[in-house]
Structure formats: C-alpha cells, structure tokens
Design a protein around this motif. Structure first.
Motif, PDB file in Angstrom:
ATOM      1  N   VAL A 137       0.855  -1.198   0.000  1.00 49.47           N
ATOM      2  CA  VAL A 137       0.000   0.000   0.000  1.00 49.47           C
ATOM      3  C   VAL A 137       0.887   1.244   0.000  1.00 49.47           C
ATOM      4  N   GLU A 138       0.613   2.160  -0.927  1.00 50.88           N
ATOM      5  CA  GLU A 138       1.484   3.329  -1.096  1.00 50.88           C
ATOM      6  C   GLU A 138       0.854   4.638  -0.646  1.00 50.88           C
ATOM      7  N   SER A 139      -0.478   4.686  -0.529  1.00 51.87           N
ATOM      8  CA  SER A 139      -1.109   5.956  -0.166  1.00 51.87           C
ATOM      9  C   SER A 139      -2.366   5.715   0.663  1.00 51.87           C
ATOM     10  N   VAL A 140      -2.454   6.410   1.808  1.00 56.03           N
ATOM     11  CA  VAL A 140      -3.586   6.267   2.725  1.00 56.03           C
ATOM     12  C   VAL A 140      -4.027   7.656   3.179  1.00 56.03           C
ATOM     13  N   LEU A 141      -5.332   7.868   3.215  1.00 53.58           N
ATOM     14  CA  LEU A 141      -5.896   9.116   3.738  1.00 53.58           C
ATOM     15  C   LEU A 141      -6.763   8.807   4.945  1.00 53.58           C
ATOM     16  N   ASP A 142      -6.496   9.486   6.053  1.00 52.07           N
ATOM     17  CA  ASP A 142      -7.375   9.442   7.222  1.00 52.07           C
ATOM     18  C   ASP A 142      -8.163  10.739   7.235  1.00 52.07           C
ATOM     19  N   LEU A 143      -9.408  10.654   6.809  1.00 54.67           N
ATOM     20  CA  LEU A 143     -10.276  11.823   6.704  1.00 54.67           C
ATOM     21  C   LEU A 143     -10.955  12.067   8.050  1.00 54.67           C
ATOM     22  N   CYS A 144     -11.037  13.342   8.458  1.00 50.64           N
ATOM     23  CA  CYS A 144     -11.538  13.703   9.798  1.00 50.64           C
ATOM     24  C   CYS A 144     -10.605  13.102  10.852  1.00 50.64           C
ATOM     25  N   THR A 145      -9.325  13.382  10.712  1.00 50.25           N
ATOM     26  CA  THR A 145      -8.300  12.703  11.511  1.00 50.25           C
ATOM     27  C   THR A 145      -8.324  13.075  12.981  1.00 50.25           C
ATOM     28  N   GLY A 146      -8.815  14.277  13.328  1.00 52.49           N
ATOM     29  CA  GLY A 146      -8.886  14.667  14.739  1.00 52.49           C
ATOM     30  C   GLY A 146      -7.519  14.654  15.396  1.00 52.49           C
ATOM     31  N   THR A 157       0.653   0.271  10.267  1.00 57.53           N
ATOM     32  CA  THR A 157       0.121  -0.876   9.518  1.00 57.53           C
ATOM     33  C   THR A 157       0.669  -0.925   8.101  1.00 57.53           C
ATOM     34  N   PHE A 158       0.817   0.249   7.494  1.00 51.29           N
ATOM     35  CA  PHE A 158       1.278   0.331   6.104  1.00 51.29           C
ATOM     36  C   PHE A 158       2.600   1.111   6.069  1.00 51.29           C
ATOM     37  N   PRO A 159       3.690   0.458   6.428  1.00 49.32           N
ATOM     38  CA  PRO A 159       4.964   1.161   6.625  1.00 49.32           C
ATOM     39  C   PRO A 159       5.534   1.825   5.376  1.00 49.32           C
ATOM     40  N   ASN A 160       5.136   1.369   4.195  1.00 48.66           N
ATOM     41  CA  ASN A 160       5.666   1.958   2.965  1.00 48.66           C
ATOM     42  C   ASN A 160       4.729   3.000   2.359  1.00 48.66           C
ATOM     43  N   ALA A 161       3.642   3.284   3.054  1.00 45.07           N
ATOM     44  CA  ALA A 161       2.649   4.217   2.509  1.00 45.07           C
ATOM     45  C   ALA A 161       2.941   5.652   2.916  1.00 45.07           C
ATOM     46  N   ARG A 162       2.522   6.569   2.062  1.00 41.25           N
ATOM     47  CA  ARG A 162       2.478   7.977   2.408  1.00 41.25           C
ATOM     48  C   ARG A 162       1.102   8.196   3.033  1.00 41.25           C
ATOM     49  N   VAL A 163       1.062   8.458   4.330  1.00 40.75           N
ATOM     50  CA  VAL A 163      -0.209   8.630   5.036  1.00 40.75           C
ATOM     51  C   VAL A 163      -0.487  10.112   5.226  1.00 40.75           C
ATOM     52  N   THR A 164      -1.721  10.498   4.944  1.00 42.81           N
ATOM     53  CA  THR A 164      -2.173  11.877   5.111  1.00 42.81           C
ATOM     54  C   THR A 164      -3.342  11.903   6.073  1.00 42.81           C
ATOM     55  N   GLY A 165      -3.300  12.821   7.029  1.00 38.61           N
ATOM     56  CA  GLY A 165      -4.433  13.047   7.921  1.00 38.61           C
ATOM     57  C   GLY A 165      -5.021  14.406   7.627  1.00 38.61           C
TER      58      GLY A 165
END
Length: 307
Positions: A137-146, A157-165
């Motif tokens: 998994v390369e890209s994750v969005l947490d919408l309404c991240t608080g 969980t997804f160590p190679n992903a670019r995560v955005t909150g």
C-alpha cells in the motif's frame, strides 16, 4: 489556641494508601451519574485507570502498589482529579491528557475528540482480508483525523505508505501534531487542514479511512455531560447523522485510485446508510461492536453508483 480537627469526611485527611484512594474513588463514581463511553466500562476500571496513569504506574502491575502510601501532594492532586471526574463530568482522558487505543498511547485535550474507533481494530489486523499485502500500500488518507490517532496507526500498519491526515479543525490538528511528534513521524505523516477533500484536489489514495461525525441532532440533545466536553463539530451531523457521510461517499470516488477502497465508521447508522444508498454495494465489517458499525465501499462501485 487550638487547631481545628479535620472533618471526618475530608478525603485528604482520611486516605493514606492507593488502596484507600481506589476504594473511595469507586464509591464516589458509583454514587455519581457518570457515563463510561470513553474507554472504561465501569467505575472500577475508570478509577484504576485514572489513579494508575496519574501516578505513572504500569497497568499490569497496578495491584502490587495498592498498599503504597501516597505523598500529600499526590493525594491532593488525585482527589482533585477524581472530584473533577465526578462533579464536572470531565472525561478521564482529558483530565490526564492521554488516551489509549489498541495498546497505543495518544496525547489528547479538549481540542479534539477522545480517540475511540473500531477502525483501529481493523488496522491492528492489517485490514485482512481486504488488503492482501500491507507493505504494498502506497497511499492512505485518514479523513476527519482529529487527534491523528488512526493516521498514526495506519502508518504503522502500512509502513511503505504515504499517510495523510486531514481535518477541518485547526485546533484538532494541533493535537495531531503533538501525537505525530511523539511517534517520531514528523517527516512521514502529512497533516492537512480542509473541509473533507477541499485541500486534496487532484489527489487519489489507495485507501481512505474515516471516523466522521455521525451523531443525529436528536441524539446530540441527549448526550451525557461527558460528551459535551468534546468538540461538537466532531460529533453532530444533522437530523439523520449522515450529513458528513453523504458528502464523503459522493466525493470519495474522485479521490480513490482505480482499485481503491474507503472504510467508514457510522456508529448505529446502518439503516440510515442503506436507506440513503439503496443498491450501492457495501460490505459491513466485523468489529467488537458488531457487524453494523463500519462499512467498506470500493472505488469502482462508488463511480458506477454516482456516475
């Protein structure tokens, strides 16, 4: 001149050990009209968590300290915290400035919703079987991240992903920044301010997770006092509780990759969701709260439904 004798019911003068304080705290909480929806199921666990963490004692060894004597300063502080929990109905997480989710500690204060989400359970299981290989998994969005709690768990969980909150609240994002720093993710976890996807134009993600506001107007009016310490913006979502979910599902199709998916927590909103979108293929995921709390939708189905 004589000293005034201490009042017999003054806890500062009558409590000596952690065991004394623990027993007294349980009684005070049981005699109060408290709500335990922020992490602890009852007065005993709430009291143990408050005392244990206020003293920075390890959870697993709490009972070994029962007969330890408290210093005067410790006792004064703990009695004050318990008094605020009982009389002001302030959630323990806000009193201690910490909350725990799937074994992870997060900083929290009144600027953000207290961390609690069934999506955390799914992340702990690597979102199996819906995600084949979390390392791909390369890209994750947490919408309404608080507070950023789910975004941080997703980064693990997804160590190679670019995560955005992303969150609409600048105040909540300040809390998320503290947690990002505490987890050493300042160079990895992106935090964005905006109304849902407003600041993410043109961007697509393989996975979107979201625990948005979903409390109905009627339920907001009946919320226990503890929940009124939390930002109303993070809770209320209109007459049917679906004001935000409605926008998310319609807009998500433009922010998911071709084979992407979105996971949405809606509390007890199953009937409202299915009534709103008859015919939209949704998969309701199993979490500890049941099979009607969190659903998954695929990008291809959203595009076909909202085309």
């Amino acid at each position: 001149m004589y000293e005034t004798a201490p009042l017999l019911d003054d806890p500062i003068h009558n409590l000596k050990t952690i065991r004394d304080l623990y027993r007294w705290a349980i009684t005070e909480m049981e005699n109060a009209d408290l709500s335990y929806g922020h992490g602890s199921p009852d007065a005993a666990e709430e009291a143990s968590f408050l005392i244990c963490r206020a003293l920075k004692l390890p959870f697993e060894r709490f009972e070994t300290f029962f007969d330890a004597a408290l210093t005067h300063n410790e006792l004064v502080r703990l009695v004050h915290l318990i008094d605020r929990r009982v009389h002001d109905k302030t959630p323990t997480a806000y009193l201690l400035k910490e909350a725990w989710l799937t074994g992870h500690r997060f900083y929290i204060d009144e600027r953000a919703l207290i961390p609690r989400s069934y999506i955390a359970e799914l992340l702990e299981e690597d979102l199996a079987p819906w995600i084949d290989d979390p390392y791909e998994v390369e890209s994750v969005l947490d919408l309404c991240t608080g507070s950023g709690c789910l975004a941080i768990l997703a980064q693990g969980t997804f160590p190679n992903a670019r995560v955005t909150g992303s969150d609409i609240s600048a105040d909540a994002l300040e809390v998320a920044k503290i947690n990002r720093r505490d987890y050493g993710l300042e160079d990895d976890l992106e935090l964005v301010q905006g109304d849902l996807f407003a600041s993410l134009e043109g961007r697509r993600f393989e996975l979107i997770i979201t625990n948005p506001p979903y409390v109905t107007t009627a339920s907001m009016a009946r919320l226990p006092a503890e929940y009124r310490h939390e930002p109303a913006l993070a809770l209320g979502a209109g007459d049917d509780g679906m004001d935000v979910v409605r926008r998310i599902l319609r807009e998500a199709k433009d922010h998911l990759t071709e084979n992407g998916m979105i996971i949405v927590e809606v509390g007890d909103g199953l009937e409202a969701v299915e009534a709103m979108y008859p015919g939209l293929p949704l998969t309701w995921l199993t979490v500890s709260g049941g099979d009607d709390q969190v659903f998954m939708a695929r990008a291809e189905d959203l595009r076909a439904y909202f085309s």
